[in-house]
Design an enzyme around this catalytic site. Structure first.
Site, PDB file in Angstrom:
ATOM      1  N   HIS B 262       5.814  -1.301 -44.904  1.00 38.22           N
ATOM      2  CA  HIS B 262       4.869  -1.794 -45.283  1.00 38.22           C
ATOM      3  C   HIS B 262       4.445  -2.568 -43.941  1.00 38.22           C
ATOM      4  O   HIS B 262       4.018  -2.871 -43.368  1.00 38.22           O
ATOM      5  CB  HIS B 262       4.669  -2.810 -47.022  1.00 38.22           C
ATOM      6  CG  HIS B 262       3.397  -3.940 -46.705  1.00 38.22           C
ATOM      7  ND1 HIS B 262       2.330  -2.634 -47.801  1.00 38.22           N
ATOM      8  CD2 HIS B 262       3.113  -4.516 -46.408  1.00 38.22           C
ATOM      9  CE1 HIS B 262       1.515  -3.707 -47.663  1.00 38.22           C
ATOM     10  NE2 HIS B 262       1.803  -4.831 -46.999  1.00 38.22           N
ATOM     11  N   GLU B 263       5.390  -4.204 -44.251  1.00 37.98           N
ATOM     12  CA  GLU B 263       5.340  -4.785 -42.794  1.00 37.98           C
ATOM     13  C   GLU B 263       5.492  -4.253 -41.954  1.00 37.98           C
ATOM     14  O   GLU B 263       5.104  -4.982 -40.813  1.00 37.98           O
ATOM     15  CB  GLU B 263       6.465  -5.197 -42.741  1.00 37.98           C
ATOM     16  CG  GLU B 263       6.733  -6.656 -44.762  1.00 37.98           C
ATOM     17  CD  GLU B 263       4.581  -7.343 -44.322  1.00 37.98           C
ATOM     18  OE1 GLU B 263       4.256  -7.880 -43.670  1.00 37.98           O
ATOM     19  OE2 GLU B 263       4.169  -7.573 -45.442  1.00 37.98           O
ATOM     20  N   HIS B 266       2.394  -2.960 -40.542  1.00 36.81           N
ATOM     21  CA  HIS B 266       1.490  -4.133 -39.857  1.00 36.81           C
ATOM     22  C   HIS B 266       1.851  -4.150 -38.428  1.00 36.81           C
ATOM     23  O   HIS B 266       1.261  -4.244 -37.287  1.00 36.81           O
ATOM     24  CB  HIS B 266       2.358  -5.534 -40.161  1.00 36.81           C
ATOM     25  CG  HIS B 266       1.232  -5.672 -41.912  1.00 36.81           C
ATOM     26  ND1 HIS B 266      -0.158  -5.500 -41.972  1.00 36.81           N
ATOM     27  CD2 HIS B 266       1.384  -6.179 -43.196  1.00 36.81           C
ATOM     28  CE1 HIS B 266      -0.858  -5.527 -42.883  1.00 36.81           C
ATOM     29  NE2 HIS B 266       0.168  -6.096 -43.967  1.00 36.81           N
ATOM     30  N   GLU B 292      -4.552  -4.345 -43.746  1.00 39.57           N
ATOM     31  CA  GLU B 292      -3.269  -4.056 -44.940  1.00 39.57           C
ATOM     32  C   GLU B 292      -3.759  -2.259 -44.646  1.00 39.57           C
ATOM     33  O   GLU B 292      -3.205  -1.558 -44.895  1.00 39.57           O
ATOM     34  CB  GLU B 292      -4.489  -4.289 -45.654  1.00 39.57           C
ATOM     35  CG  GLU B 292      -3.684  -4.714 -47.014  1.00 39.57           C
ATOM     36  CD  GLU B 292      -1.710  -4.984 -47.529  1.00 39.57           C
ATOM     37  OE1 GLU B 292      -2.688  -6.129 -46.275  1.00 39.57           O
ATOM     38  OE2 GLU B 292      -1.624  -5.142 -47.617  1.00 39.57           O
TER      39      GLU B 292
END
Lengths: 497, 497
Positions: B262-263, B266, B292
């Site tokens: 997830h990170e 980003h 997001e």
């Protein structure tokens, strides 16, 4: 509510200190954590913030506050801050912006030329750059001004208040005594066996041992941390965030153990500055030499002492390879105190280290005053190495080209290393009059020592100049006898001559 | 040489960006490395630098440059930068300094009151603070202005260009479809066995696996790093220094594996912004929601897909406890895609997650417009949870008090999470038209995907507004059908209904 001039003055210093803290963290990060591709961008950011600091230091605004506050400044913190700000203002404004810019450009091209020249042992290639760097330093010195010797103006950057006159009274004594001492060591029958110290020392175990020792030194890990780097340093971002870095050599534990303790000594200084000084330029060590006295005190006077290893050898053994259990304390102690003239300054032992500084001091002083020429440096270097250390570099890479200082345009810096040794010896002697240092070290409880250092040295930050601290602590001026007698006693004992 | 107005404008933005990079590094450091005692000092430093950023953004100087340059700005980078600077200038200057200061004070006291109230499940204690926070947000919204709905003014902070009108067209469709889908899942015969996933996962092995996956995602470790923290985040200091953080739960590998991916999503965004935009406020993701969409795309559309585990399950097994060798891919895949209504938003699966957002969006919109009162929140919260997720919190700690957002005064933020899901589904569908996504994932080669994302989304930074990117990439506006059909297809397949 209107701010008073004094409030405005402190607010401006606080701003400066905020920039400096941000710059400090970015510098730490670049040397420990930052990904390589981000370095260029980060350097620009540091440049922009450094420009802001410079802008404050040389601003009309600060000058106005200084003018206004100086006549009525009645507390010592304010007076010190005003003096410091005024001196920075005056010195910085004396160098024309254009001249300084040329110098910065020269610095960076010189550093890469130096790296190349060092790589190839080719002094000639570096010579024209060094000549220019000397000329710029001469111009700066003239602009800053001096009373007696042009080199005083440069010394002032690192050791304010110390002059050539003082150094020329003490350095030759140190030089001659150490040369004689080295001679005695070399003629002695006793000899250490450094091969004892060989082995494989996994990084992780070295790290654990280093952390244990830092804790014992009363280094506060809630106000700092230990990381790995290539060229170890300690950095105080604020008194509650003072970071130590070290390097692990898996073949030689001495690099990390003595290196960490050395940097830990710097860090203790920064952690124990009076909180009242926070957010001012006074919240740091007072000079390069006094800072170095703190790192050298812990590294040598404490951690290379027999008492230290009486207590810590078992702890060391618990982290070291199994076979260290068979090595007697006396043999270990002798081995970590081996004296051996080295061509390279940063590899020198505590006895010969200052001789390396004498070579550099004598040469750079003569360069700046114009008594010698850059082109004669290699020859003069080798002569002095022969005379003081009895060895001669086989090429300039391990001779005159070994250090980055001159290539970075830093003249006047080297003496602080030797001053650090001398200060440390003077402080050590004073401390032993007050408290039972040997007993504390033997018991592994350094609290008393740390408190003594805080009380007499650390807390003052930059509010006391180096020689004022020496005077207040020892009742004496700069005096080489302490270092000479410490080294003589220690090595007489070890080498039995 | 005189600088042109345009040069001065860029120089000012560069200064701002230097402050922001320093602040970013300090924030990263506080959340990963900084010793606890240094936090107070560091916070003050951040405050001082943030004040400098604010000062630039609201300065006469920047306003003058904008005025002067706007009429003749002919390249798109300059136009975007001017628009961005002008909007920041206008919005920031509309809030009186005194009002903002009161709000900041309220924020920090509210956050600690909220923590206390959450601890004790006592909403009443927090209620008066929340009432005040709502009032401040209403005043800000009025000062900023809006066309149709007061809440639009707040939405604008996180998702510029998105309005209540648009959300009210799409969110109810998403809500109703997901509620129905959840119902189908719960009635299905098939069920995963999440107990399969239990075990002891040493931190170091999780870290190795996380790094492997980040590398495969084309995250550039020469322009970033992975560290540990309590509340994971990614931060772009500049495009060549974009850092990922994660958390390791030794009892549940999913925290680190899906969290890191997830990170990493980003981070890929920030690493691939056009270098031309460096040192401007345009060199970052264009909105909370688009950001997001990138993290959710990688976490769910890629890393929770069957193709992903077809390729990476053996790699995972090599880092996981021995017994995972006995667990079949299908069972593992089903277990990591378990759907289970949870009281807590941040623990929700990808199917139910948006339902949590609907609860919050509907309530905060009604709060800001004055349709409902703060004191009725717990009751309304529970009603909506019952209606959309079929479960009711047993106390407010796991209900209306669970998130920090409102306590921090952030209203208008929550919708971006659901928008992120919707954008991701739209981008995913568009990408699959252009390239063989399933094939790439199955072969473990993500280069094609990363390039597609860079070309269509990442490179633009803030030069394109969120809905413009959606339009350019998908040829469509905000459309809930993509998310609904992605989730329906996926969970129909897995749960076999």
């Amino acid at each position: 509510m209107n701010q008073s001039t004094e409030q405005k003055f402190w607010a401006l210093l606080k701003q400066q200190s905020a920039y400096e803290e941000a710059i400090g963290l970015m510098a730490w990060d670049m040397r420990t954590k930052a990904p390589k591709k981000g370095i260029d961008n980060r350097s620009e950011v540091i440049g922009i913030l450094a420009e802001k600091v410079h802008h404050i230091q040389t601003s009309e605004e600060i000058s106005k506050y200084i003018e206004e506050l100086k006549p009525k400044a009645d507390d010592s913190k304010l007076r010190s801050a005003l003096e410091d700000a005024e001196e920075t203002f005056n010195r910085t404004n004396k160098i024309p912006a254009q001249l300084y810019k040329e110098f910065v450009t020269l610095q960076s091209s010189s550093e890469s030329k130096w790296a190349e020249a060092k790589e190839n042992g080719n002094f000639k290639k570096f010579q024209p750059y060094l000549e220019e760097l000397v000329r710029y330093n001469q111009r700066f010195a003239e602009l800053w001004g001096y009373k007696n010797h042009i080199y005083d103006a440069l010394l002032h950057n690192y050791e304010p208040g110390v002059t050539v006159k003082q150094l020329d009274q003490v350095f030759p004594k140190v030089r001659d005594a150490l040369t004689k001492l080295l001679n005695n060591v070399q003629l002695a029958d006793a000899a250490p066996d450094p091969s004892l110290l060989q082995g494989h020392f996994p990084k992780q175990r070295q790290e654990q041992f280093s952390k244990e020792i830092l804790k014992k030194m009363c280094y506060d890990f809630d106000a700092g941390r230990l990381d790995e780097t290539i060229h170890p340093f300690a950095i105080g971002l604020n008194r509650n965030d003072v970071r130590v870095t070290t390097k692990y050599d898996e073949k030689d534990f001495r690099t990390a153990v003595f290196g960490t303790i050395h940097e830990g000594g710097h860090a203790l200084y920064e952690q124990n500055i009076d909180p009242e000084l926070s957010f001012t330029p006074l919240a740091t060590g007072t000079s390069m030499g006094i800072h170095e006295s703190q790192s050298l005190f812990w590294e040598n006077f404490i951690a290379r002492s027999r008492e230290f290893w009486e207590n810590h050898y078992p702890l060391f053994q618990s982290f070291a390879p199994e076979r260290f259990k068979q090595i007697a304390l006396d043999d270990f102690f002798f081995a970590v105190n081996e004296v051996k003239p080295s061509l390279i300054r940063i590899e020198a032992d505590e006895l010969t280290y200052c001789l390396h500084i004498m070579v550099r001091y004598e040469l750079e002083k003569a360069l700046i005053s114009g008594e010698i020429k850059v082109k004669h440096l290699p020859e003069l270097w080798n002569e002095k190495m022969k005379a003081y250390l009895g060895i001669v570099p086989h090429n300039d890479s391990v001779g005159v080209l070994q250090d980055i200082h001159w290539a970075g345009g830093d003249f006047g810096y080297f003496p602080s290393y030797a001053l650090g040794y001398m200060y440390a010896a003077q402080f050590d002697a004073a401390m032993r009059k007050d408290i039972d240092v040997a007993g504390a070290v033997r018991s592994g409880d350094f609290q008393l020592i740390k408190e003594w250092l805080t009380k007499h040295i650390h807390q003052f930050g930059k509010t006391k100049k180096p020689l004022m601290i020496v005077k207040d602590v020892t009742g004496d001026g700069l005096n080489p006898d302490y270092l000479i007698s410490y080294l003589t006693n220690k090595y007489k004992g070890i080498y039995q001559f």
